[in-house]
Design a protein around this motif. Structure first.
Motif, short mmCIF file in Angstrom:
data_model
loop_
_atom_site.label_atom_id
_atom_site.label_comp_id
_atom_site.label_asym_id
_atom_site.label_seq_id
_atom_site.Cartn_x
_atom_site.Cartn_y
_atom_site.Cartn_z
N THR A 135 -31.52 -40.62 -7.67
CA THR A 135 -31.69 -39.95 -5.41
C THR A 135 -32.59 -40.36 -4.75
OG1 THR A 135 -32.20 -37.88 -6.64
CG2 THR A 135 -29.43 -38.25 -6.75
N PHE A 136 -32.31 -40.75 -3.64
CA PHE A 136 -33.06 -40.77 -2.45
C PHE A 136 -34.55 -39.84 -2.65
CE2 PHE A 136 -34.89 -41.29 1.78
CZ PHE A 136 -35.64 -42.64 1.00
N ASN A 137 -35.60 -40.21 -2.50
CA ASN A 137 -36.44 -38.49 -2.28
C ASN A 137 -37.01 -38.77 -1.48
OD1 ASN A 137 -38.47 -36.81 -3.06
ND2 ASN A 137 -38.59 -37.26 -4.64
N TRP A 138 -36.36 -37.80 -0.50
CA TRP A 138 -36.74 -37.65 1.08
C TRP A 138 -38.31 -37.07 1.18
CZ3 TRP A 138 -33.73 -39.47 4.12
CH2 TRP A 138 -32.30 -39.80 4.19
N ASP A 139 -38.93 -36.46 0.33
CA ASP A 139 -39.98 -36.10 -0.04
C ASP A 139 -41.24 -37.67 0.73
OD1 ASP A 139 -39.62 -33.50 0.30
OD2 ASP A 139 -39.63 -32.72 -1.90
N PHE A 140 -40.81 -38.25 -0.51
CA PHE A 140 -41.23 -39.72 -0.05
C PHE A 140 -41.52 -40.52 0.75
CE2 PHE A 140 -41.47 -40.13 -5.46
CZ PHE A 140 -42.74 -39.55 -5.55
N LEU A 141 -40.46 -40.58 1.50
CA LEU A 141 -39.95 -41.26 2.57
C LEU A 141 -40.16 -40.28 3.90
CD1 LEU A 141 -38.92 -42.89 5.25
CD2 LEU A 141 -36.90 -40.97 5.44
N GLY A 142 -40.81 -38.69 4.02
CA GLY A 142 -41.87 -38.33 4.82
C GLY A 142 -43.34 -37.96 4.77
N ILE A 143 -43.89 -38.58 2.89
CA ILE A 143 -45.03 -38.09 2.92
C ILE A 143 -45.23 -39.63 3.87
CG2 ILE A 143 -46.81 -38.58 1.24
CD1 ILE A 143 -45.13 -36.54 0.11
N SER A 144 -44.53 -41.06 3.29
CA SER A 144 -44.85 -41.99 3.85
C SER A 144 -44.86 -41.92 5.11
CB SER A 144 -43.87 -43.22 3.27
OG SER A 144 -43.77 -42.82 1.86
N SER A 145 -43.83 -41.23 5.75
CA SER A 145 -43.93 -41.91 7.35
C SER A 145 -45.05 -40.85 7.76
CB SER A 145 -42.17 -41.18 7.57
OG SER A 145 -42.41 -41.43 8.84
N LEU A 173 -42.86 -41.99 18.14
CA LEU A 173 -41.76 -41.54 17.98
C LEU A 173 -41.05 -42.19 17.70
CD1 LEU A 173 -39.93 -38.93 19.93
CD2 LEU A 173 -38.91 -41.45 21.67
N LEU A 174 -40.81 -43.35 17.31
CA LEU A 174 -40.17 -43.93 15.97
C LEU A 174 -41.03 -42.90 14.88
CD1 LEU A 174 -39.05 -46.21 14.73
CD2 LEU A 174 -41.01 -46.98 14.15
N PHE A 175 -42.38 -42.50 14.26
CA PHE A 175 -42.30 -42.47 13.05
C PHE A 175 -41.94 -41.04 13.58
CE2 PHE A 175 -46.37 -45.27 13.75
CZ PHE A 175 -45.90 -45.82 11.93
N ALA A 176 -41.75 -40.54 14.26
CA ALA A 176 -41.42 -38.68 14.43
C ALA A 176 -39.66 -38.60 14.45
CB ALA A 176 -41.38 -37.89 15.71
N PHE A 193 -35.56 -36.95 10.11
CA PHE A 193 -34.46 -36.72 9.36
C PHE A 193 -34.85 -36.03 8.23
CE2 PHE A 193 -32.56 -40.43 12.00
CZ PHE A 193 -31.71 -39.64 12.75
N ALA A 194 -36.11 -36.47 7.48
CA ALA A 194 -36.05 -36.79 6.64
C ALA A 194 -36.58 -34.57 6.43
CB ALA A 194 -37.71 -36.82 6.38
N VAL A 195 -36.93 -34.37 7.09
CA VAL A 195 -36.91 -32.93 7.62
C VAL A 195 -36.00 -32.19 7.67
CG1 VAL A 195 -37.75 -31.00 8.96
CG2 VAL A 195 -39.33 -33.06 8.82
N ILE A 196 -34.80 -33.10 8.12
CA ILE A 196 -33.34 -32.22 8.27
C ILE A 196 -32.40 -32.35 6.72
CG2 ILE A 196 -30.94 -32.40 8.92
CD1 ILE A 196 -32.97 -31.56 11.53
N LYS A 197 -32.54 -33.26 5.89
CA LYS A 197 -32.83 -33.39 4.37
C LYS A 197 -33.68 -32.36 3.76
CE LYS A 197 -29.50 -36.73 4.87
NZ LYS A 197 -27.80 -36.26 4.69
N HIS A 257 -44.58 -31.45 2.75
CA HIS A 257 -43.97 -32.69 1.72
C HIS A 257 -44.40 -32.45 0.43
CE1 HIS A 257 -40.83 -34.65 4.86
NE2 HIS A 257 -41.84 -34.66 5.44
N TYR A 258 -45.42 -32.90 0.26
CA TYR A 258 -45.62 -32.68 -0.58
C TYR A 258 -45.73 -31.40 -1.77
CZ TYR A 258 -49.77 -32.56 -4.33
OH TYR A 258 -50.05 -31.97 -5.81
N LEU A 259 -45.85 -29.94 -0.88
CA LEU A 259 -44.98 -28.89 -1.87
C LEU A 259 -43.96 -29.01 -1.74
CD1 LEU A 259 -46.64 -25.91 1.33
CD2 LEU A 259 -47.36 -26.54 -1.43
N ASN A 260 -43.14 -29.47 -1.02
CA ASN A 260 -41.46 -29.43 -1.64
C ASN A 260 -41.30 -30.54 -3.14
OD1 ASN A 260 -39.04 -28.52 -1.68
ND2 ASN A 260 -38.30 -31.14 -0.18
#
Length: 117
Positions: free
Chosen positions: A6-16, A45-48, A53-57, A105-108
């Protein structure tokens, strides 16, 4: 035996959020050097939007504290970007929001790691 990844949205959020925070900290130094680089708030705005999308998921499956941290942090980032676009004033809200996004994202990630073990 099939393994399901599964795609881990936390890694995307932390990286972004980390790349955005580095961008926001380093870019003002680069504008001092005469390279002809100008700041464009659309990059922020691109980073946001990636973080959005990561936060919504994530907020669909996380607890109230983590959801609140992520939503508040994203709101601070978006407010900072809008202030920058509309009145061309750079605020520190984007730094606070970026640190909050990384923390949320880290706490999640940690809470999901504990439940999977």
């Amino acid at each position: 035996m099939k393994t399901k990844t599964t795609f881990n949205w936390d890694f995307l959020g932390i990286s972004s959020a980390t790349i955005c925070l580095i961008h926001c900290l380093v870019f003002p130094v680069l504008t001092i050097i005469p390279l002809g680089i100008s700041h464009n708030p659309l990059i922020d705005l691109l980073f946001a939007s990636v973080g959005f999308f990561a936060v919504i998921k994530i907020i669909k499956k996380s607890d109230l504290l983590i959801s609140s941290i992520l939503i508040l942090s994203l709101t601070l980032i978006i407010i900072s970007i809008l202030i920058e676009i509309i009145v061309d004033i750079h605020t520190y809200l984007i730094f606070i929001g970026g640190i909050g996004m990384i923390t949320g994202h880290y706490l999640n990630y940690r809470s999901h790691k504990k439940t999977q073990q």
